[in-house]
Design a protein around this motif. Structure first.
Motif, PDB file in Angstrom:
ATOM      1  N   LYS A 324      -2.470   7.805   9.765  1.00  0.00           N
ATOM      2  CA  LYS A 324      -3.606   7.112   9.157  1.00  0.00           C
ATOM      3  C   LYS A 324      -3.997   7.763   7.840  1.00  0.00           C
ATOM      4  O   LYS A 324      -4.222   7.080   6.829  1.00  0.00           O
ATOM      5  N   HIS A 327      -1.123   7.131   5.135  1.00  0.00           N
ATOM      6  CA  HIS A 327      -1.042   5.779   4.586  1.00  0.00           C
ATOM      7  C   HIS A 327      -2.312   5.379   3.830  1.00  0.00           C
ATOM      8  O   HIS A 327      -2.245   4.596   2.881  1.00  0.00           O
ATOM      9  N   ARG A 328      -3.454   5.944   4.233  1.00  0.00           N
ATOM     10  CA  ARG A 328      -4.668   5.694   3.459  1.00  0.00           C
ATOM     11  C   ARG A 328      -4.535   6.275   2.045  1.00  0.00           C
ATOM     12  O   ARG A 328      -4.886   5.631   1.048  1.00  0.00           O
ATOM     13  N   GLU A 329      -3.990   7.497   1.966  1.00  0.00           N
ATOM     14  CA  GLU A 329      -3.841   8.134   0.658  1.00  0.00           C
ATOM     15  C   GLU A 329      -2.731   7.476  -0.155  1.00  0.00           C
ATOM     16  O   GLU A 329      -2.833   7.371  -1.384  1.00  0.00           O
ATOM     17  N   LEU A 330      -1.677   7.014   0.521  1.00  0.00           N
ATOM     18  CA  LEU A 330      -0.608   6.311  -0.194  1.00  0.00           C
ATOM     19  C   LEU A 330      -1.151   5.047  -0.846  1.00  0.00           C
ATOM     20  O   LEU A 330      -0.731   4.683  -1.956  1.00  0.00           O
ATOM     21  N   SER A 331      -2.071   4.375  -0.174  1.00  0.00           N
ATOM     22  CA  SER A 331      -2.616   3.134  -0.726  1.00  0.00           C
ATOM     23  C   SER A 331      -3.412   3.380  -2.003  1.00  0.00           C
ATOM     24  O   SER A 331      -3.642   2.466  -2.787  1.00  0.00           O
ATOM     25  N   ARG A 332      -3.812   4.639  -2.227  1.00  0.00           N
ATOM     26  CA  ARG A 332      -4.552   4.978  -3.440  1.00  0.00           C
ATOM     27  C   ARG A 332      -3.634   5.331  -4.606  1.00  0.00           C
ATOM     28  O   ARG A 332      -4.109   5.577  -5.709  1.00  0.00           O
ATOM     29  N   GLY A 333      -2.345   5.407  -4.328  1.00  0.00           N
ATOM     30  CA  GLY A 333      -1.381   5.552  -5.412  1.00  0.00           C
ATOM     31  C   GLY A 333      -0.985   6.956  -5.778  1.00  0.00           C
ATOM     32  O   GLY A 333      -0.173   7.162  -6.688  1.00  0.00           O
ATOM     33  N   ALA A 361       7.451   4.719  -0.867  1.00  0.00           N
ATOM     34  CA  ALA A 361       6.315   3.889  -1.284  1.00  0.00           C
ATOM     35  C   ALA A 361       6.117   3.907  -2.799  1.00  0.00           C
ATOM     36  O   ALA A 361       5.212   3.234  -3.308  1.00  0.00           O
TER      37      ALA A 361
END
Length: 391
Positions: A324, A327-333, A361
Motif C-alpha cells: 500500500k 503503490h501510494r508513493e508510486l502514484s505520486r511519481g 512503473a
C-alpha cells in the motif's frame, strides 16, 4: 541433442586428448572473495597463479556456476541465466593458442555438427596474433571481429586472480533472432557458446556453456526451454494458469532453479552475503507470482521445500504490509529516499526489488539518498556496539 549427451561428447573429446577429468568444485567457493563459483576455473586458481602444481598439465571439468551480475536481463533476453553448467578444458604450461582454437573448431563442427559457416569469432582489439591464427584455421576474415576489453578481456573478479585476453566463438542462430552484423551488432542472434582465455605462459582456460549449447542444438528459443529446465517452466505456467506472461514465467523459473541449487549446497535466506543473494532471487520470483495473482505459498507447494515455503510466508506478509505504501508513493511519481528506507527497514522490501518495481512503473527513486540513510544506520549501530556496558 540432450544436455547429458552434450556433456559426454565434450568430456570424451578432451579425454581422448589426455585431459584428466576433475571432480566438480564447490558451488559455495572456497575463495573468500567470491560468494559463489562463477566459472569452471575457480577451483584451479592455485594452479593458475603458481601456488600449487596441478595433478596433470591438462584438465577438464563440468561445473555448476552462479552469476547474478545480469539478473535484470533474466526473461528479457534469450541467453541469460543466473545459474548454468560450464564445461571447461585447461592447460597448465602445456599447449596454448593454436591447439585450443583448432580443437574448439573440431569439436563444434565435428562432435556437435555445427555449420562452420555460421561460426563467428571475436578477439581483443590489437591481438593480431590470434586473428592470424583463426585465419590459418580457415575462419573467414569477415567473420572475425575485433572488440574492446569490455568484451574480450576476462578476469576472475578477485584480487590477485588470473586474467587475460579472450577469443570467443559465436553461433549465428538466424534472422528470426534479429539483424545481421555479427556479435558486435547482435548478441541474441549471434550467441556466444565458447570462451577461450589466454593467461600467458601457456596457461589456457576455456569455458563452454552447456545450457547455451543445448539452446543451439535443441533449436529452442531461450534458456528456460532447454531439456533440463523446460519441465520446471511448464510447472510454473500450470501454477499461474496463464499464457500471457512469458517474461514473468521465465524469471520465476530461472530464480527457482538457482534458488534450489543454492539451498542444495547449504545456503539459506539471510540479510547479507550468500543468503541475501538467495533471498533476493526467491523474493523476485514471489513478487512475480504475486503480480500474476498467484500466492499462498505456491512455490513452497510446487517444490515441497520448507526453506522456500518459509521465505514465501515471510515475504507475502511483507508484500501485504508494504505494497500500500509503495503503490501510494508510486502514484505520486517519485520515491523519496525516506520512503525507500522505510520499505526496506520496516517492511522488509529489498531495495533492489523496490527499484525494479519503480522502474516498471517508470518512477525514479532516490537511490543515493537511500544509500546515505543506510550508511547512517550502520554508523549508529556501530557506535551502539562500541558503547561500554553499564554496571
Amino acid at each position: 541433442m540432450q544436455s547429458d549427451h552434450i556433456r559426454s561428447i565434450f568430456l570424451n573429446f578432451f579425454g581422448e586428448r589426455d585431459h584428466l577429468a576433475m571432480p566438480e568444485g564447490p558451488l559455495v567457493s572456497d575463495d573468500e572473495t567470491l560468494l559463489f563459483t562463477n566459472a569452471g576455473m575457480v577451483q584451479f586458481k592455485p594452479y593458475f597463479v603458481g601456488e600449487q602444481q596441478p595433478p596433470r598439465p591438462r584438465l577438464m571439468t563440468t561445473q555448476r556456476c552462479v552469476r547474478t551480475v545480469d539478473v535484470d536481463n533474466i526473461g528479457h533476453t534469450t541467453r541469460h541465466g543466473t545459474s548454468f553448467e560450464m564445461l571447461g578444458s585447461f592447460s597448465f604450461r602445456d599447449y596454448y593458442k593454436i591447439e585450443s582454437m583448432a580443437w574448439a573448431l573440431e569439436l563444434l563442427t565435428g562432435g556437435f555438427g555445427m555449420d562452420r559457416e555460421r561460426l563467428w569469432v571475436t578477439v581483443l582489439r590489437g591481438d593480431e596474433e590470434t586473428v592470424t591464427l583463426w585465419r590459418k584455421l580457415g575462419v573467414a576474415p569477415q567473420r572475425i571481429q575485433r572488440l574492446g576489453p569490455e568484451d574480450n578481456f576476462w578476469s576472475m573478479g578477485v584480487a590477485d586472480g588470473p586474467s587475460g585476453p579472450t577469443t570467443e566463438i559465436f553461433y549465428d542462430r538466424g534472422e528470426r533472432y534479429g539483424r545481421d552484423g555479427g556479435p558486435e551488432v547482435n548478441s541474441e542472434r549471434f550467441l556466444e557458446v565458447w570462451n577461450l582465455v589466454f593467461l600467458g605462459d601457456h596457461l589456457v582456460d576455456t569455458g563452454m556453456g552447456c545450457d547455451r549449447m543445448a539452446m543451439v542444438l535443441q533449436d529452442v528459443p531461450h534458456l528456460q526451454a532447454i531439456d533440463v529446465v523446460a519441465p520446471l517452466l511448464a510447472e510454473v505456467r500450470r501454477l499461474t494458469g496463464r499464457d500471457d506472461e512469458p517474461v514473468a514465467h521465465r524469471i520465476i523459473t530461472d530464480h527457482l532453479r538457482t534458488g534450489l541449487l543454492m539451498i542444495e549446497h547449504g545456503v539459506t535466506p539471510a540479510n547479507g552475503g550468500r543468503g541475501y543473494v538467495l533471498r533476493r532471487l526467491l523474493r523476485r520470483a514471489i513478487y512475480q507470482l504475486h503480480r500474476l495473482g498467484t500466492g499462498g505459498c505456491s512455490l513452497g507447494r510446487l517444490t515441497g521445500h520448507p526453506v522456500i515455503e518459509r521465505e514465501e510466508l515471510v515475504f507475502e506478509r511483507t508484500l501485504r504490509s508494504g505494497s500500500k505504501l509503495l503503490h501510494r508513493e508510486l502514484s505520486r511519481g517519485r520515491l523519496e529516499a525516506g520512503t525507500v528506507f522505510k520499505l526496506h527497514d520496516t517492511h522488509g522490501f529489498p531495495v533492489d526489488l523496490t527499484q525494479e518495481i519503480a522502474a516498471e512503473a517508470g518512477v525514479p527513486i532516490d537511490r543515493a539518498g537511500f544509500d546515505a540513510l543506510m550508511s547512517e544506520q550502520r554508523e549508529r549501530s556501530r557506535l551502539r556496539s562500541e558503547r561500554p556496558a553499564r554496571g
